[in-house]
Design a protein around this motif. Structure first.
Motif, PDB file in Angstrom:
ATOM      1  N   ARG A 127       0.781  -1.373   0.024  1.00 20.48           N
ATOM      2  CA  ARG A 127      -0.087   0.097  -0.150  1.00 20.48           C
ATOM      3  C   ARG A 127       0.950   1.368  -0.154  1.00 20.48           C
ATOM      4  NH1 ARG A 127      -5.353  -0.451   2.373  1.00 20.48           N
ATOM      5  NH2 ARG A 127      -5.903  -2.673   2.401  1.00 20.48           N
ATOM      6  N   ARG A 128       2.220   0.848   0.043  1.00 14.05           N
ATOM      7  CA  ARG A 128       3.092   2.199  -0.007  1.00 14.05           C
ATOM      8  C   ARG A 128       2.907   2.912   1.267  1.00 14.05           C
ATOM      9  NH1 ARG A 128       4.410   3.704  -6.225  1.00 14.05           N
ATOM     10  NH2 ARG A 128       4.126   1.776  -7.112  1.00 14.05           N
ATOM     11  N   SER A 135       2.533   8.992  13.743  1.00 11.58           N
ATOM     12  CA  SER A 135       1.461   8.537  13.463  1.00 11.58           C
ATOM     13  C   SER A 135       1.175   7.091  14.278  1.00 11.58           C
ATOM     14  CB  SER A 135       0.827   8.488  12.315  1.00 11.58           C
ATOM     15  OG  SER A 135       1.852   7.336  11.262  1.00 11.58           O
ATOM     16  N   VAL A 136       0.061   6.789  14.456  1.00 11.66           N
ATOM     17  CA  VAL A 136      -0.217   5.465  15.222  1.00 11.66           C
ATOM     18  C   VAL A 136      -0.664   4.400  14.119  1.00 11.66           C
ATOM     19  CG1 VAL A 136      -1.683   4.021  17.106  1.00 11.66           C
ATOM     20  CG2 VAL A 136      -1.002   6.434  17.225  1.00 11.66           C
ATOM     21  N   TRP A 137       0.171   3.837  13.200  1.00 14.17           N
ATOM     22  CA  TRP A 137       0.129   3.234  11.955  1.00 14.17           C
ATOM     23  C   TRP A 137      -0.360   2.064  12.453  1.00 14.17           C
ATOM     24  CZ3 TRP A 137       2.923  -1.151  11.713  1.00 14.17           C
ATOM     25  CH2 TRP A 137       4.278  -1.248  12.610  1.00 14.17           C
ATOM     26  N   SER A 138      -0.207   1.370  13.655  1.00 11.88           N
ATOM     27  CA  SER A 138      -0.697   0.079  14.050  1.00 11.88           C
ATOM     28  C   SER A 138      -2.235   0.176  14.233  1.00 11.88           C
ATOM     29  CB  SER A 138      -0.078  -0.294  15.342  1.00 11.88           C
ATOM     30  OG  SER A 138      -0.276   0.716  16.385  1.00 11.88           O
ATOM     31  N   ALA A 142      -7.685  -0.962   7.959  1.00 10.76           N
ATOM     32  CA  ALA A 142      -7.804  -1.564   6.962  1.00 10.76           C
ATOM     33  C   ALA A 142      -6.306  -2.573   6.516  1.00 10.76           C
ATOM     34  CB  ALA A 142      -7.508  -0.519   5.619  1.00 10.76           C
ATOM     35  N   VAL A 143      -5.077  -2.136   7.006  1.00  9.89           N
ATOM     36  CA  VAL A 143      -3.958  -2.958   6.978  1.00  9.89           C
ATOM     37  C   VAL A 143      -3.997  -3.908   7.986  1.00  9.89           C
ATOM     38  CG1 VAL A 143      -1.545  -2.754   7.707  1.00  9.89           C
ATOM     39  CG2 VAL A 143      -2.589  -0.923   6.295  1.00  9.89           C
ATOM     40  N   ALA A 147      -3.891  -8.023   6.899  1.00 12.50           N
ATOM     41  CA  ALA A 147      -2.809  -8.966   7.622  1.00 12.50           C
ATOM     42  C   ALA A 147      -3.416  -9.967   8.438  1.00 12.50           C
ATOM     43  CB  ALA A 147      -1.872  -7.884   8.494  1.00 12.50           C
ATOM     44  N   GLU A 148      -4.661  -9.685   9.058  1.00 12.04           N
ATOM     45  CA  GLU A 148      -5.156 -10.670   9.589  1.00 12.04           C
ATOM     46  C   GLU A 148      -5.750 -11.783   8.853  1.00 12.04           C
ATOM     47  OE1 GLU A 148      -5.151 -11.567  12.644  1.00 12.04           O
ATOM     48  OE2 GLU A 148      -5.072  -9.520  14.064  1.00 12.04           O
TER      49      GLU A 148
END
Length: 281
Positions: A127-128, A135-138, A142-143, A147-148
């Motif tokens: 997704r680049r 940022s709280v990317w975790s 959607a990501v 992954a799940e």
């Protein structure tokens, strides 16, 4: 089927020709290491919705051919076309972003990170999405959901929090397939995907490859030594020998051809009972 330089039956080639333009094509692809030609002018076209098994004895050039396509090795001559675009000289990351996915060598596992984090990083790469410390990317829903889903598909959801270094070899192989799924390639390249797996683990990977194969927008290339796996999955078989394309065609015809029987199954010419066993056993 084509065996060696002689075209015995062009039906399979014609059926592929009318199926539309190839997703991936190699034209006279060659690599030399000093005086040794490891892959010698191999020309093949691979189409969406088709699973091609690449077989041959050790040292035949199968993995080297994969390395050329995916970018680990630069060719000495020839071309690699992806959707008609010349990608011959592109490095691995650029080929991956354009849709060439290589299991087991495309992505290295991060042994000190968790199973989930390894797959999540692959999703972010596709997704680049960068790792912005502010940022709280975790928390990116959607990501995380993608992954799940990948972990569920490779039967590793219950081990999502474990460090990769603690996984047995079979689970690490499954994780590598999960990472490949996360990258969402157009071309899936599997190099002996069941090697090192227990009998109980193999069906998970074979079922997943069958699932990918049903998606007619995807193209699958599979290097495999186990003939039962080849028979269960292949739409087409190509045979490499000393870097040369020796046979290409319908699986039953390729396996049954005398030259392949002798070279790869150890069956002597004229041994009809052994040929029947090699074709159907």
């Amino acid at each position: 089927m084509t065996v060696g330089a002689a075209s015995i039956d062009t039906t399979a080639a014609l059926s592929r020709a009318v199926a539309g333009p190839p997703a991936l094509e190699t034209r006279d692809l060659t690599i030399r290491f000093g005086g040794h030609v490891a892959v010698n002018a191999v020309s093949c076209a691979f189409h969406p919705g088709e699973l091609t098994c690449i077989v041959g004895p050790n040292g035949a050039g199968k993995t080297t051919y994969f390395n050329l396509i995916s970018g680990q090795l630069p060719p000495s001559a020839g071309q690699i076309l992806l959707g008609g675009e010349d990608v011959t000289r592109l490095p691995v990351p650029h080929k991956a972003l354009r849709g060439i996915g290589r299991a087991f060598q495309l992505t290295s596992l991060f042994p000190n990170l968790s199973v989930f984090e390894n797959v999540r990083l692959a999703v972010q790469s596709r997704r680049r999405i960068g790792l912005d410390l502010w940022s709280v990317w975790s928390a990116n829903r959607a990501v995380r959901e993608q992954a799940e889903d990948c972990l569920e598909r490779v039967a590793l959801a219950d081990k999502r929090h474990l460090p990769v270094a603690s996984l047995p070899h079979g689970d690490q192989r499954k994780l590598e397939v999960g990472i490949l799924l996360a990258l969402q390639p157009r071309i899936f390249m599997f190099d002996e995907p069941t090697a090192g797996m227990s009998v109980d683990e193999v069906p998970v990977i074979l079922g997943l490859i069958q699932e990918i194969k049903r998606d007619k927008s995807k193209t699958v290339l599979l290097v495999e030594h186990k003939m039962d796996v080849v028979r269960s999955l292949a739409d087409r078989i190509i045979v490499l020998h000393n870097g040369n394309l020796m046979a290409d065609g319908d699986p039953a015809e390729v396996i049954a051809s005398p030259i392949v029987q002798q070279a790869y199954l150890g069956i002597a010419a004229g041994d009809e009972s052994a040929q029947q066993e090699g074709s159907h056993g």
